[in-house]
Design a protein around this motif. Structure first.
Motif, PDB file in Angstrom:
ATOM      1  N   ALA A 260      14.209  -6.280  -3.074  1.00  0.00           N
ATOM      2  CA  ALA A 260      13.499  -6.916  -1.955  1.00  0.00           C
ATOM      3  C   ALA A 260      12.250  -6.124  -1.586  1.00  0.00           C
ATOM      4  O   ALA A 260      11.908  -5.959  -0.432  1.00  0.00           O
ATOM      5  N   LEU A 261      11.578  -5.666  -2.621  1.00  0.00           N
ATOM      6  CA  LEU A 261      10.400  -4.819  -2.379  1.00  0.00           C
ATOM      7  C   LEU A 261       9.116  -5.621  -2.162  1.00  0.00           C
ATOM      8  O   LEU A 261       8.068  -5.041  -1.891  1.00  0.00           O
ATOM      9  N   GLU A 262       9.225  -6.942  -2.275  1.00  0.00           N
ATOM     10  CA  GLU A 262       7.998  -7.748  -2.282  1.00  0.00           C
ATOM     11  C   GLU A 262       7.109  -7.553  -1.062  1.00  0.00           C
ATOM     12  O   GLU A 262       5.889  -7.569  -1.161  1.00  0.00           O
ATOM     13  N   THR A 263       7.720  -7.407   0.131  1.00  0.00           N
ATOM     14  CA  THR A 263       6.870  -7.271   1.328  1.00  0.00           C
ATOM     15  C   THR A 263       6.049  -5.987   1.287  1.00  0.00           C
ATOM     16  O   THR A 263       5.102  -5.833   2.043  1.00  0.00           O
ATOM     17  N   ARG A 264       6.445  -5.053   0.433  1.00  0.00           N
ATOM     18  CA  ARG A 264       5.727  -3.781   0.353  1.00  0.00           C
ATOM     19  C   ARG A 264       4.646  -3.780  -0.729  1.00  0.00           C
ATOM     20  O   ARG A 264       3.993  -2.755  -0.942  1.00  0.00           O
ATOM     21  N   ALA A 265       4.506  -4.892  -1.428  1.00  0.00           N
ATOM     22  CA  ALA A 265       3.575  -4.913  -2.568  1.00  0.00           C
ATOM     23  C   ALA A 265       2.147  -4.599  -2.132  1.00  0.00           C
ATOM     24  O   ALA A 265       1.682  -5.054  -1.089  1.00  0.00           O
ATOM     25  N   MET A 266       1.476  -3.821  -2.926  1.00  0.00           N
ATOM     26  CA  MET A 266       0.080  -3.524  -2.673  1.00  0.00           C
ATOM     27  C   MET A 266      -0.751  -4.748  -3.063  1.00  0.00           C
ATOM     28  O   MET A 266      -0.411  -5.458  -4.008  1.00  0.00           O
ATOM     29  N   THR A 267      -1.861  -4.928  -2.382  1.00  0.00           N
ATOM     30  CA  THR A 267      -2.792  -5.975  -2.794  1.00  0.00           C
ATOM     31  C   THR A 267      -3.796  -5.366  -3.771  1.00  0.00           C
ATOM     32  O   THR A 267      -3.878  -4.145  -3.929  1.00  0.00           O
ATOM     33  N   ARG A 268      -4.573  -6.236  -4.391  1.00  0.00           N
ATOM     34  CA  ARG A 268      -5.615  -5.729  -5.295  1.00  0.00           C
ATOM     35  C   ARG A 268      -6.630  -4.873  -4.543  1.00  0.00           C
ATOM     36  O   ARG A 268      -7.203  -3.949  -5.096  1.00  0.00           O
ATOM     37  N   TRP A 269      -6.794  -5.177  -3.241  1.00  0.00           N
ATOM     38  CA  TRP A 269      -7.781  -4.407  -2.452  1.00  0.00           C
ATOM     39  C   TRP A 269      -7.234  -3.009  -2.148  1.00  0.00           C
ATOM     40  O   TRP A 269      -7.980  -2.031  -2.128  1.00  0.00           O
ATOM     41  N   ASP A 270      -5.914  -2.930  -1.920  1.00  0.00           N
ATOM     42  CA  ASP A 270      -5.281  -1.605  -1.775  1.00  0.00           C
ATOM     43  C   ASP A 270      -5.508  -0.783  -3.039  1.00  0.00           C
ATOM     44  O   ASP A 270      -5.730   0.433  -2.990  1.00  0.00           O
ATOM     45  N   MET A 271      -5.429  -1.458  -4.169  1.00  0.00           N
ATOM     46  CA  MET A 271      -5.587  -0.756  -5.444  1.00  0.00           C
ATOM     47  C   MET A 271      -6.995  -0.216  -5.619  1.00  0.00           C
ATOM     48  O   MET A 271      -7.203   0.843  -6.207  1.00  0.00           O
ATOM     49  N   GLN A 272      -7.951  -0.973  -5.110  1.00  0.00           N
ATOM     50  CA  GLN A 272      -9.331  -0.474  -5.222  1.00  0.00           C
ATOM     51  C   GLN A 272      -9.482   0.818  -4.420  1.00  0.00           C
ATOM     52  O   GLN A 272     -10.135   1.756  -4.861  1.00  0.00           O
ATOM     53  N   LYS A 273      -8.837   0.858  -3.241  1.00  0.00           N
ATOM     54  CA  LYS A 273      -8.894   2.094  -2.441  1.00  0.00           C
ATOM     55  C   LYS A 273      -8.267   3.248  -3.199  1.00  0.00           C
ATOM     56  O   LYS A 273      -8.767   4.370  -3.215  1.00  0.00           O
ATOM     57  N   TYR A 274      -7.146   2.971  -3.822  1.00  0.00           N
ATOM     58  CA  TYR A 274      -6.453   4.005  -4.598  1.00  0.00           C
ATOM     59  C   TYR A 274      -7.345   4.526  -5.725  1.00  0.00           C
ATOM     60  O   TYR A 274      -7.506   5.738  -5.904  1.00  0.00           O
ATOM     61  N   ALA A 275      -7.955   3.597  -6.456  1.00  0.00           N
ATOM     62  CA  ALA A 275      -8.798   4.023  -7.581  1.00  0.00           C
ATOM     63  C   ALA A 275      -9.922   4.932  -7.083  1.00  0.00           C
ATOM     64  O   ALA A 275     -10.234   5.966  -7.689  1.00  0.00           O
TER      65      ALA A 275
END
Ligand code: CBH
Ligand code: ZN
Length: 368
Positions: A260-275
């Motif tokens: 039930a991890l779906e609500t915690r999924a990162m968005t693509r925009w979160d990923m850009q911050k990470y990169a």
């Protein structure tokens, strides 16, 4: 001739890794939850091929062999999920990774992970024999380099590095640790020093915690290396889930793990911050682990498009910061075709009772 991993990193290039296999393939119905072993490489090769291909199309420069937890001791635990031998799975996984990597100039990395034997307090030679057996398969299939990943104890990862480096191939080592250190309370800085001394040319973290936490851990590793006067390339392959409340046992302690991890999924925009954050602290091998789907890898490539000089295929389907939405018939959707909108959005869960954090259930006292 394809350029090797060290050539690329030594030249200061960004290397994009691939994403998470066991979690994605469990969700698709090909991996057994719990053991998380990779027999699908033999049983469902098309499912593995397809995921490799999607990660590569999203921009990954490395395809990892689907060999996670692929040792005979692990395949036997937890009710014996398969009769297929570890060797057979390892070799099939190498062939799949090579087949797809060759379609797009990606490198193949053979991966080994922590063993149940180590936790059973087996001897150094018994544990090392497990890694040696996996390594023999990787050498036979001539992978481009090796990754030691998902180790909670730096001491076991050192053994893995020592074995793998006898091949002469480059070795990357990533621990699944937190900023507090490994399970034996060895700090990230000391872990990094030990891994480099054992022979790893690339060090970092993978899995267990969210991207920004992993970037913090890798920064601590970097500081440790600097203090010791050692040099190595830095790598991060974090979770694609938000885990702000987790401690050293990582996402395994979350009540939502693993179904039930779906609500915690990162968005693509979160990923850009990470990169961007990873890049800023000097991490040049940037990829993902559990929860990372191909579109997350694409987002890393988009954020670093300037540095890398190109965009991955598929980017044109949404355009820079969603520019393609300008083609939408509804004016309020068209209004979202810009960076400000997506960068400042706080996505909601849509669940009235959804809290922002949980109480980790790791059964031990937090060392934080
Ligand atoms: O499958 C993959 O992408 C691998 N490269 C890494 C898997 S990390 C998986 C964690 C399993 C956790 C558990 O043991 O419960
Ligand atoms: Zn993982």
């Amino acid at each position: 001739m394809k350029r090797g991993i060290l050539e690329r990193l030594d030249a200061g290039e960004v290397v994009i890794g691939d994403g998470g296999y066991v979690i994605a393939l469990e969700r698709r119905g090909y991996v057994t939850a719990g053991p998380w072993t990779p027999e699908a490489a033999v049983e469902h090769p098309d499912a593995v091929r397809q995921l490799h291909r999607e990660f590569m199309r999203a921009g990954a420069n490395v395809i990892q062999t689907f060999t996670f937890y692929c040792s005979d001791d692990k395949l036997k635990t937890g009710g014996k999920v398969t009769d297929i031998s570890a060797n057979q799975i390892n070799e099939a996984a190498c062939d799949l990774a090579r087949e797809i990597a060759n379609e797009g100039g990606a490198l193949v990395a053979g991966g080994v992970s922590q063993t149940p034997l180590y936790k059973d307090k087996s001897s150094e030679s018994e544990v090392k024999a497990i890694f040696k057996k996996q390594l023999d398969g990787f050498i036979k299939k001539d992978v481009d380099f090796l990754i030691v990943e998902y180790f909670e104890h730096v001491a076991e990862a050192e053994w893995a590095v020592q074995v793998l480096k006898t091949s002469g191939k480059p070795v990357a080592a990533t621990l699944c640790i937190s900023p507090q250190g490994d399970m034996d309370n060895v700090s990230p800085g000391d872990c990094a020093v030990r891994l480099v001394k054992a022979g790893a040319q690339i060090v970092g973290v993978n899995c267990h915690l969210d991207p920004l936490t992993c970037v913090r851990t890798v920064s601590l590793m970097k500081e440790g290396l600097q203090r010791a006067g050692l040099k190595a390339h830095l790598m991060a392959q974090p979770l694609g889930f938000h885990t702000p409340e987790c401690n050293h046992t990582g996402y395994l302690s979350l009540p939502e793990f693993p179904f039930a991890l779906e609500t915690r999924a990162m968005t693509r925009w979160d990923m850009q911050k990470y990169a961007r954050e990873a890049y800023k602290v000097g991490i040049r091998y940037i990829g993902g682990c559990c929860g990372f789907e191909p579109y997350h890898i694409r987002a890393l490539c988009e954020e670093l498009a300037q540095e890398r000089g190109f965009l991955p295929p598929g980017s044109e389907k949404h355009g820079l910061w969603g520019k393609v939405l300008l083609t939408h018939p509804k004016p309020w959707v068209r209004a979202r075709a810009n960076r400000e909108y997506w960068e400042n959005l706080h996505p909601v869960s849509g669940r009235p009772k959804c809290a922002s954090v949980a109480t980790p259930q790791d059964g031990s006292k937090s060392i934080v």
